[in-house]
Scaffold this motif. Sequence first.
Motif, mmCIF file in Angstrom:
data_model
loop_
_atom_site.group_PDB
_atom_site.id
_atom_site.type_symbol
_atom_site.label_atom_id
_atom_site.label_comp_id
_atom_site.label_asym_id
_atom_site.label_seq_id
_atom_site.Cartn_x
_atom_site.Cartn_y
_atom_site.Cartn_z
ATOM 1 N N LEU A 78 0.819 -1.216 0.000
ATOM 2 C CA LEU A 78 0.000 0.000 0.000
ATOM 3 C C LEU A 78 0.852 1.265 0.000
ATOM 4 O O LEU A 78 0.384 2.337 0.392
ATOM 5 N N ASP A 79 2.099 1.152 -0.433
ATOM 6 C CA ASP A 79 2.983 2.320 -0.445
ATOM 7 C C ASP A 79 2.400 3.422 -1.318
ATOM 8 O O ASP A 79 1.971 3.183 -2.455
ATOM 9 N N GLY A 80 2.367 4.618 -0.781
ATOM 10 C CA GLY A 80 1.855 5.772 -1.522
ATOM 11 C C GLY A 80 0.355 5.857 -1.578
ATOM 12 O O GLY A 80 -0.187 6.764 -2.220
ATOM 13 N N ILE A 81 -0.337 4.939 -0.909
ATOM 14 C CA ILE A 81 -1.804 4.926 -0.911
ATOM 15 C C ILE A 81 -2.306 5.374 0.455
ATOM 16 O O ILE A 81 -1.914 4.819 1.482
ATOM 17 N N LYS A 82 -3.156 6.367 0.478
ATOM 18 C CA LYS A 82 -3.753 6.825 1.726
ATOM 19 C C LYS A 82 -5.070 6.093 1.947
ATOM 20 O O LYS A 82 -5.922 6.040 1.070
ATOM 21 N N VAL A 83 -5.218 5.490 3.114
ATOM 22 C CA VAL A 83 -6.415 4.729 3.456
ATOM 23 C C VAL A 83 -7.314 5.560 4.360
ATOM 24 O O VAL A 83 -6.831 6.230 5.281
ATOM 25 N N VAL A 84 -8.629 5.526 4.114
ATOM 26 C CA VAL A 84 -9.574 6.333 4.879
ATOM 27 C C VAL A 84 -10.548 5.505 5.706
ATOM 28 O O VAL A 84 -11.253 6.037 6.565
ATOM 29 N N ASP A 85 -10.627 4.171 5.456
ATOM 30 C CA ASP A 85 -11.528 3.329 6.233
ATOM 31 C C ASP A 85 -10.978 1.912 6.279
ATOM 32 O O ASP A 85 -10.287 1.477 5.344
ATOM 33 N N ILE A 86 -11.295 1.202 7.373
ATOM 34 C CA ILE A 86 -10.855 -0.183 7.533
ATOM 35 C C ILE A 86 -11.991 -1.002 8.132
ATOM 36 O O ILE A 86 -12.893 -0.464 8.784
ATOM 37 N N ALA A 87 -11.940 -2.321 7.919
ATOM 38 C CA ALA A 87 -12.906 -3.238 8.536
ATOM 39 C C ALA A 87 -12.263 -4.613 8.607
ATOM 40 O O ALA A 87 -11.420 -4.962 7.780
ATOM 41 N N ALA A 88 -12.669 -5.396 9.619
ATOM 42 C CA ALA A 88 -12.137 -6.742 9.789
ATOM 43 C C ALA A 88 -13.271 -7.713 10.030
ATOM 44 O O ALA A 88 -14.129 -7.479 10.884
ATOM 45 N N GLY A 89 -13.289 -8.808 9.261
ATOM 46 C CA GLY A 89 -14.227 -9.883 9.500
ATOM 47 C C GLY A 89 -13.594 -10.944 10.370
ATOM 48 O O GLY A 89 -12.559 -10.711 11.012
ATOM 49 N N ALA A 90 -14.183 -12.129 10.399
ATOM 50 C CA ALA A 90 -13.618 -13.201 11.203
ATOM 51 C C ALA A 90 -12.157 -13.419 10.841
ATOM 52 O O ALA A 90 -11.278 -13.375 11.705
ATOM 53 N N GLU A 91 -11.882 -13.620 9.562
ATOM 54 C CA GLU A 91 -10.519 -13.840 9.113
ATOM 55 C C GLU A 91 -10.284 -13.217 7.740
ATOM 56 O O GLU A 91 -9.584 -13.782 6.895
ATOM 57 N N HIS A 92 -10.910 -12.055 7.509
ATOM 58 C CA HIS A 92 -10.591 -11.301 6.311
ATOM 59 C C HIS A 92 -10.551 -9.819 6.653
ATOM 60 O O HIS A 92 -11.035 -9.399 7.706
ATOM 61 N N SER A 93 -9.926 -9.046 5.784
ATOM 62 C CA SER A 93 -9.708 -7.625 6.033
ATOM 63 C C SER A 93 -10.100 -6.809 4.817
ATOM 64 O O SER A 93 -9.979 -7.273 3.682
ATOM 65 N N ALA A 94 -10.544 -5.571 5.050
ATOM 66 C CA ALA A 94 -10.939 -4.685 3.956
ATOM 67 C C ALA A 94 -10.531 -3.258 4.288
ATOM 68 O O ALA A 94 -10.531 -2.854 5.454
ATOM 69 N N ILE A 95 -10.168 -2.520 3.260
ATOM 70 C CA ILE A 95 -9.823 -1.114 3.424
ATOM 71 C C ILE A 95 -10.451 -0.317 2.288
ATOM 72 O O ILE A 95 -10.845 -0.869 1.258
ATOM 73 N N VAL A 96 -10.558 0.998 2.486
ATOM 74 C CA VAL A 96 -11.001 1.919 1.441
ATOM 75 C C VAL A 96 -9.926 2.974 1.275
ATOM 76 O O VAL A 96 -9.459 3.571 2.265
ATOM 77 N N THR A 97 -9.499 3.204 0.041
ATOM 78 C CA THR A 97 -8.476 4.212 -0.222
ATOM 79 C C THR A 97 -9.098 5.593 -0.352
ATOM 80 O O THR A 97 -10.319 5.739 -0.486
ATOM 81 N N GLU A 98 -8.255 6.597 -0.359
ATOM 82 C CA GLU A 98 -8.720 7.978 -0.488
ATOM 83 C C GLU A 98 -9.466 8.190 -1.802
ATOM 84 O O GLU A 98 -10.372 9.029 -1.894
ATOM 85 N N GLU A 99 -9.136 7.396 -2.821
ATOM 86 C CA GLU A 99 -9.807 7.511 -4.128
ATOM 87 C C GLU A 99 -11.117 6.738 -4.173
ATOM 88 O O GLU A 99 -11.804 6.724 -5.191
ATOM 89 N N GLY A 100 -11.483 6.039 -3.071
ATOM 90 C CA GLY A 100 -12.743 5.315 -3.015
ATOM 91 C C GLY A 100 -12.661 3.876 -3.467
ATOM 92 O O GLY A 100 -13.700 3.227 -3.643
ATOM 93 N N ALA A 101 -11.456 3.336 -3.650
ATOM 94 C CA ALA A 101 -11.291 1.941 -4.049
ATOM 95 C C ALA A 101 -11.337 1.044 -2.815
ATOM 96 O O ALA A 101 -10.760 1.356 -1.782
ATOM 97 N N ILE A 102 -12.024 -0.099 -2.942
ATOM 98 C CA ILE A 102 -12.047 -1.101 -1.883
ATOM 99 C C ILE A 102 -10.989 -2.152 -2.188
ATOM 100 O O ILE A 102 -10.948 -2.704 -3.285
ATOM 101 N N LYS A 103 -10.135 -2.419 -1.204
ATOM 102 C CA LYS A 103 -9.133 -3.469 -1.317
ATOM 103 C C LYS A 103 -9.353 -4.462 -0.182
ATOM 104 O O LYS A 103 -9.619 -4.050 0.950
ATOM 105 N N ILE A 104 -9.205 -5.753 -0.479
ATOM 106 C CA ILE A 104 -9.624 -6.780 0.471
ATOM 107 C C ILE A 104 -8.703 -7.991 0.361
ATOM 108 O O ILE A 104 -8.129 -8.251 -0.698
ATOM 109 N N TRP A 105 -8.542 -8.726 1.474
ATOM 110 C CA TRP A 105 -7.699 -9.923 1.456
ATOM 111 C C TRP A 105 -8.037 -10.805 2.651
ATOM 112 O O TRP A 105 -8.758 -10.417 3.549
ATOM 113 N N GLY A 106 -7.513 -12.045 2.635
ATOM 114 C CA GLY A 106 -7.730 -12.965 3.734
ATOM 115 C C GLY A 106 -8.520 -14.198 3.311
ATOM 116 O O GLY A 106 -8.434 -14.674 2.179
ATOM 117 N N TRP A 107 -9.292 -14.724 4.261
ATOM 118 C CA TRP A 107 -10.121 -15.923 4.060
ATOM 119 C C TRP A 107 -11.214 -15.636 3.038
ATOM 120 O O TRP A 107 -11.925 -14.628 3.135
#
Length: 398
Positions: free
Chosen positions: A319-348
């Motif tokens: 995520l170098d150079g990317i500013k994140v404005v929101d985060i969330a965590a599920g049981a075993e997955h993760s999600a973020i929202v960038t300043e540009e409004g993109a959702i990025k997600i990973w995990g289970w």
Amino acid sequence: MEANPTSKQTIIDNETQREKEEQLWSWGAGTDGQLGTLRLQDEHLPQLLNVPSLSSASSVSMLACGGAHVVGLTSSGKVLTWGRGNSGQLGHGDMDCLLSPKIVMSLESYCITQVSAGWSHSGFVSDERCVFTCGDGSFGQLGHGDYRSHCSPVKVSFFVNKHVEQIACGMRHSLVLLKDGSGNLLYGFGSGKRGQLGISIDRSKSVNAPEIIRGFDDVQIITITANADHSAALSADGELYTWGRGFGATSDFLSPQQSPSSSKFSKVALGWNHALVLSDNGEVFMLGGSHHGMLSNPEITILSKHLSDGAVLERVPGLDGIKVVDIAAGAEHSAIVTEEGAIKIWGWGEHGQLGLGSTRDETSPQTVSLGDEVERKDGTVRVYCGSGYTYAIRTFFS
């Protein structure tokens, strides 16, 4: 597992000054109706929901995602719930599941400002600073001084005539933050077997009435959160405190512990075995193990910050150079929202909760597409995670 507080003045300002369009999207585990799609099935790609019970003047502005149920808070302070209802956690007076959002009629006379969803219980705070709970009470997590479950929201008598700020519901415990004349007080109730209540130096049995959490003398707590057997809080100075089940190979914390860091944090999200923390300059850190790739880089790097017990607070790579404005965590997955409004997600990804069209796990952040992407610069995106599912609210302003 909680939606952030709102205010009536903010609602009025947003509604009167600018017109807006809101879209509600869901994906992942759906066999209890928690996706609101009218289908009892998993969805591997984001689904745009149609919620006929809402008017354009009262859209869902915040969500809280529990084990398999969802609590929605509208811009006018009304509450909707849907998904699994087997313990009464939907608050409709029964134990039925719901395939789409339905207004909680017993809260209609109140303006609700904040909501939270645990594994099978729910909490609500009104603008009069009262707190209500419903659902499974078998561990005392409803705070009514007994172990009864309730199918409709019941006011927690302990907090009557007190100034409640927030409630946070974990798997089998709850936290309440209130304000008094000298500052903020934090209470815990429910299961305490892993130290998640933070009320004793011993491993507490279930506590069915609120007890004060020590360790915050001269600390102004502004945000609380809970999930699984974990609890966390952020101070006004951006300091992170955690307690309860240890992350990774670390031991349990029976009382709140401050995480040493030079960063100041603005949000924390808890999963079952990990946590995400957002700094005030838009960087994301992780705490916990590496199950199902929920930590993008399980190797300790020079960017890692070691906590006093050996746990590691590690910056999310990629995520170098990317500013994140929101985060969330599920049981075993993760999600973020960038300043540009993109959702990025990973995990289970077993239930499609990554929204990538498959059930694969992902060990690094992947971009989620919300249908046909529309180039509208004036808008926001917020993301929310349940135990195996994900929601997003996309708002366009005009």
